[in-house]
Design a protein around this motif. Structure first.
Motif, PDB file in Angstrom:
ATOM      1  N   LEU A 155       0.887  -1.455   0.453  1.00 40.17           N
ATOM      2  CA  LEU A 155      -0.404  -0.014  -0.625  1.00 40.17           C
ATOM      3  C   LEU A 155       0.524   0.944   0.161  1.00 40.17           C
ATOM      4  CD1 LEU A 155      -2.664  -1.477   2.631  1.00 40.17           C
ATOM      5  CD2 LEU A 155      -2.803  -0.686   0.206  1.00 40.17           C
ATOM      6  N   ILE A 156       1.656   1.354   0.939  1.00 37.91           N
ATOM      7  CA  ILE A 156       3.314   2.620   0.952  1.00 37.91           C
ATOM      8  C   ILE A 156       3.720   2.810  -0.396  1.00 37.91           C
ATOM      9  CG2 ILE A 156       4.559   3.415   1.775  1.00 37.91           C
ATOM     10  CD1 ILE A 156       4.231   1.971   4.494  1.00 37.91           C
ATOM     11  N   ARG A 157       3.819   1.747  -1.216  1.00 36.54           N
ATOM     12  CA  ARG A 157       4.107   1.904  -2.385  1.00 36.54           C
ATOM     13  C   ARG A 157       4.076   2.338  -3.756  1.00 36.54           C
ATOM     14  NH1 ARG A 157       9.108  -2.527  -3.871  1.00 36.54           N
ATOM     15  NH2 ARG A 157       8.131  -1.937  -5.786  1.00 36.54           N
ATOM     16  N   VAL A 158       2.401   1.947  -3.356  1.00 35.45           N
ATOM     17  CA  VAL A 158       1.558   2.419  -4.565  1.00 35.45           C
ATOM     18  C   VAL A 158       0.749   3.657  -4.543  1.00 35.45           C
ATOM     19  CG1 VAL A 158       1.355   0.218  -5.417  1.00 35.45           C
ATOM     20  CG2 VAL A 158      -0.365   0.509  -3.866  1.00 35.45           C
ATOM     21  N   ALA A 159       0.560   4.160  -2.917  1.00 30.25           N
ATOM     22  CA  ALA A 159       0.232   5.389  -2.756  1.00 30.25           C
ATOM     23  C   ALA A 159       0.969   6.691  -3.799  1.00 30.25           C
ATOM     24  CB  ALA A 159       0.510   5.624  -1.261  1.00 30.25           C
ATOM     25  N   ASP A 175      -6.178   2.175  -6.403  1.00 29.53           N
ATOM     26  CA  ASP A 175      -7.043   2.735  -6.887  1.00 29.53           C
ATOM     27  C   ASP A 175      -7.177   3.138  -5.471  1.00 29.53           C
ATOM     28  OD1 ASP A 175      -6.964   2.961  -9.611  1.00 29.53           O
ATOM     29  OD2 ASP A 175      -8.325   1.488  -9.673  1.00 29.53           O
ATOM     30  N   PHE A 176      -6.926   1.976  -4.458  1.00 27.00           N
ATOM     31  CA  PHE A 176      -7.792   2.327  -2.782  1.00 27.00           C
ATOM     32  C   PHE A 176      -7.287   3.144  -2.315  1.00 27.00           C
ATOM     33  CE2 PHE A 176      -6.825   1.323   1.599  1.00 27.00           C
ATOM     34  CZ  PHE A 176      -8.729   0.634   1.783  1.00 27.00           C
ATOM     35  N   MET A 177      -5.332   3.794  -2.666  1.00 28.99           N
ATOM     36  CA  MET A 177      -4.962   4.719  -2.009  1.00 28.99           C
ATOM     37  C   MET A 177      -4.772   6.129  -2.412  1.00 28.99           C
ATOM     38  SD  MET A 177      -3.647   2.783   0.255  1.00 28.99           S
ATOM     39  CE  MET A 177      -2.288   4.092   1.123  1.00 28.99           C
ATOM     40  N   GLY A 194       6.735  -5.563  -0.642  1.00 31.63           N
ATOM     41  CA  GLY A 194       5.861  -4.968  -0.554  1.00 31.63           C
ATOM     42  C   GLY A 194       4.985  -4.779  -2.360  1.00 31.63           C
ATOM     43  N   GLU A 195       6.153  -5.327  -3.145  1.00 30.10           N
ATOM     44  CA  GLU A 195       5.906  -5.287  -4.826  1.00 30.10           C
ATOM     45  C   GLU A 195       4.744  -6.283  -5.141  1.00 30.10           C
ATOM     46  OE1 GLU A 195       8.464  -6.534  -9.152  1.00 30.10           O
ATOM     47  OE2 GLU A 195       8.997  -7.194  -7.159  1.00 30.10           O
ATOM     48  N   VAL A 196       3.738  -6.151  -5.137  1.00 28.85           N
ATOM     49  CA  VAL A 196       2.344  -6.099  -6.567  1.00 28.85           C
ATOM     50  C   VAL A 196       2.734  -7.218  -7.790  1.00 28.85           C
ATOM     51  CG1 VAL A 196       0.293  -6.573  -6.535  1.00 28.85           C
ATOM     52  CG2 VAL A 196       1.109  -4.694  -5.073  1.00 28.85           C
ATOM     53  N   THR A 197       2.718  -8.152  -7.805  1.00 28.31           N
ATOM     54  CA  THR A 197       2.808  -9.144  -8.487  1.00 28.31           C
ATOM     55  C   THR A 197       1.513  -9.049  -9.123  1.00 28.31           C
ATOM     56  OG1 THR A 197       2.694 -11.422  -8.488  1.00 28.31           O
ATOM     57  CG2 THR A 197       4.524 -10.415  -7.605  1.00 28.31           C
ATOM     58  N   ASP A 198       0.297  -8.973  -9.326  1.00 23.83           N
ATOM     59  CA  ASP A 198      -0.489  -9.507 -10.010  1.00 23.83           C
ATOM     60  C   ASP A 198      -1.029  -7.924 -10.168  1.00 23.83           C
ATOM     61  OD1 ASP A 198      -2.660 -11.114 -10.903  1.00 23.83           O
ATOM     62  OD2 ASP A 198      -4.056  -9.101  -9.490  1.00 23.83           O
ATOM     63  N   PRO A 199      -1.048  -7.838 -12.095  1.00 22.00           N
ATOM     64  CA  PRO A 199      -1.720  -6.419 -12.321  1.00 22.00           C
ATOM     65  C   PRO A 199      -3.087  -5.714 -12.211  1.00 22.00           C
ATOM     66  CG  PRO A 199      -0.620  -7.673 -14.278  1.00 22.00           C
ATOM     67  CD  PRO A 199      -1.276  -8.651 -13.248  1.00 22.00           C
ATOM     68  N   THR A 200      -3.773  -6.393 -11.890  1.00 20.23           N
ATOM     69  CA  THR A 200      -5.367  -6.594 -11.521  1.00 20.23           C
ATOM     70  C   THR A 200      -5.387  -6.111  -9.701  1.00 20.23           C
ATOM     71  OG1 THR A 200      -6.301  -7.814 -12.629  1.00 20.23           O
ATOM     72  CG2 THR A 200      -8.156  -6.992 -10.902  1.00 20.23           C
ATOM     73  N   THR A 201      -4.699  -6.481  -9.137  1.00 17.90           N
ATOM     74  CA  THR A 201      -4.236  -6.149  -7.619  1.00 17.90           C
ATOM     75  C   THR A 201      -3.391  -5.436  -7.344  1.00 17.90           C
ATOM     76  OG1 THR A 201      -4.649  -8.880  -7.059  1.00 17.90           O
ATOM     77  CG2 THR A 201      -3.879  -7.315  -5.445  1.00 17.90           C
ATOM     78  N   LEU A 202      -2.239  -5.442  -8.266  1.00 17.59           N
ATOM     79  CA  LEU A 202      -2.365  -3.907  -8.308  1.00 17.59           C
ATOM     80  C   LEU A 202      -2.609  -2.634  -8.043  1.00 17.59           C
ATOM     81  CD1 LEU A 202       0.656  -2.157  -8.505  1.00 17.59           C
ATOM     82  CD2 LEU A 202       0.842  -2.602 -10.730  1.00 17.59           C
ATOM     83  N   GLN A 203      -3.366  -2.367  -9.761  1.00 19.05           N
ATOM     84  CA  GLN A 203      -4.686  -1.453 -10.026  1.00 19.05           C
ATOM     85  C   GLN A 203      -5.387  -1.139  -8.258  1.00 19.05           C
ATOM     86  OE1 GLN A 203      -4.634   0.237 -12.958  1.00 19.05           O
ATOM     87  NE2 GLN A 203      -5.707   1.502 -11.372  1.00 19.05           N
ATOM     88  N   TYR A 257     -11.126  -5.880   0.476  1.00 18.15           N
ATOM     89  CA  TYR A 257     -10.870  -8.218   1.391  1.00 18.15           C
ATOM     90  C   TYR A 257      -9.929  -8.387   0.211  1.00 18.15           C
ATOM     91  CZ  TYR A 257     -15.046  -5.661   3.356  1.00 18.15           C
ATOM     92  OH  TYR A 257     -16.080  -5.208   3.754  1.00 18.15           O
ATOM     93  N   ILE A 258      -8.704  -8.296   0.860  1.00 22.60           N
ATOM     94  CA  ILE A 258      -7.820  -9.093  -0.731  1.00 22.60           C
ATOM     95  C   ILE A 258      -7.657 -11.017  -0.003  1.00 22.60           C
ATOM     96  CG2 ILE A 258      -5.191  -9.101  -1.685  1.00 22.60           C
ATOM     97  CD1 ILE A 258      -7.553  -6.007  -1.746  1.00 22.60           C
ATOM     98  N   GLN A 259      -7.306 -11.982  -0.830  1.00 24.83           N
ATOM     99  CA  GLN A 259      -7.587 -12.899  -1.168  1.00 24.83           C
ATOM    100  C   GLN A 259      -5.941 -13.042  -1.274  1.00 24.83           C
ATOM    101  OE1 GLN A 259      -9.627 -14.991  -3.606  1.00 24.83           O
ATOM    102  NE2 GLN A 259      -8.259 -17.592  -1.968  1.00 24.83           N
TER     103      GLN A 259
END
Length: 189
Positions: A26-30, A170-172, A157-166, A145-147
Motif C-alpha cells: 500500500l505504501i509503494r502504490v500510494a 485506486d484504494f490509496m 511489497g511489490e505487487v505481482t498481479d496487475p489487477t491487484t496492483l490497480q 478484502y484481499i485474498q
C-alpha cells in the motif's frame, strides 16, 4: 500540495505477517502527498482502567503517534471472525481515558488480506463498528478484502498481479481524497 501524515496499524504482531507485506504494498502504490509511519502495538500491556490516572509510557507513545497523524490506516488479519486481540487492545488504549479519545475526527480506512476467499471481511466489519463508536470518520468504499495467494506480493511489497496492483493503487488514491475531504470539513485536534 499538502502532505498528510498517515499512521498505520498492522493488526498482526508477527513480523512475517502477510498483512505487514500488504502494508508495504500500500505504501509503494500510494499517491504523492501521503507520508507513512507505522504505529507499533506489540509492546502495549493489556488495557486496564487502573492505568487511566497514570498512563504507562507505551500508552502515551501510542496516543502521541496517533496525535502526530493526520489519518490512520488499519491493515489487519481476521482472527476467529473478529479483530486480533492486540489491535483491539491498542484501540482501547488510544480511546481512553474517557474524554481523551485519540480517534475523534481522525479519518480512517480499513483493509486486510487472508488466504480465505472472503479476505478479512468479518474482521473489518467488527473493526468498523469499533471505529464508529470512537468517532473516526471512515472511508466506506472501496472495501478492501484481499485474498492472499503465494506470490501475490514480494517480501518488499511489490505487487505481482496487475489487477491487484490497480485495485490497491485506486484504494490509496481514494484514501487520499477521503483524507483531504475530512480535513476540509471537520475540525482536527
Amino acid at each position: 500540495m499538502t502532505t498528510y501524515k498517515v499512521g498505520y496499524f498492522v493488526g498482526s504482531l508477527s513480523e512475517k505477517s502477510i498483512n505487514r507485506i500488504l502494508s508495504k504494498a500500500l505504501i509503494r502504490v500510494a499517491p504523492p502527498g501521503l507520508e507513512f509511519h507505522e504505529i507499533p502495538i506489540k509492546d502495549l500491556p493489556l488495557y486496564n482502567h487502573d492505568f487511566d490516572a497514570d498512563y504507562p509510557p507505551e500508552g502515551r507513545a501510542l496516543k502521541d503517534a496517533i496525535a502526530a497523524s493526520d489519518a490512520v490506516l488499519f491493515v489487519t488479519p481476521e482472527y476467529n471472525r473478529s479483530i486480533p486481540g492486540g489491535l483491539k487492545n491498542a484501540i482501547d488504549w488510544a480511546s481512553r481515558p474517557w474524554g481523551t479519545n485519540s480517534f475523534t475526527h481522525k479519518p480512517s480506512a480499513v483493509i486486510g488480506t487472508s488466504p480465505g476467499k472472503i479476505g478479512t471481511a468479518v474482521a473489518q466489519q467488527s473493526l468498523r463498528s469499533v471505529l464508529s463508536f470512537c468517532n473516526s470518520p471512515q472511508m466506506n468504499a472501496p472495501e478492501g478484502y484481499i485474498q492472499f495467494t503465494p506470490g501475490l506480493f514480494g517480501d518488499d511489497g511489490e505487487v505481482t498481479d496487475p489487477t491487484t496492483l490497480q485495485f490497491l493503487s485506486d484504494f490509496m488514491k481514494d484514501f487520499k481524497v477521503f483524507v483531504e475531504r475530512v480535513h476540509t470539513v471537520l475540525p482536527q485536534g
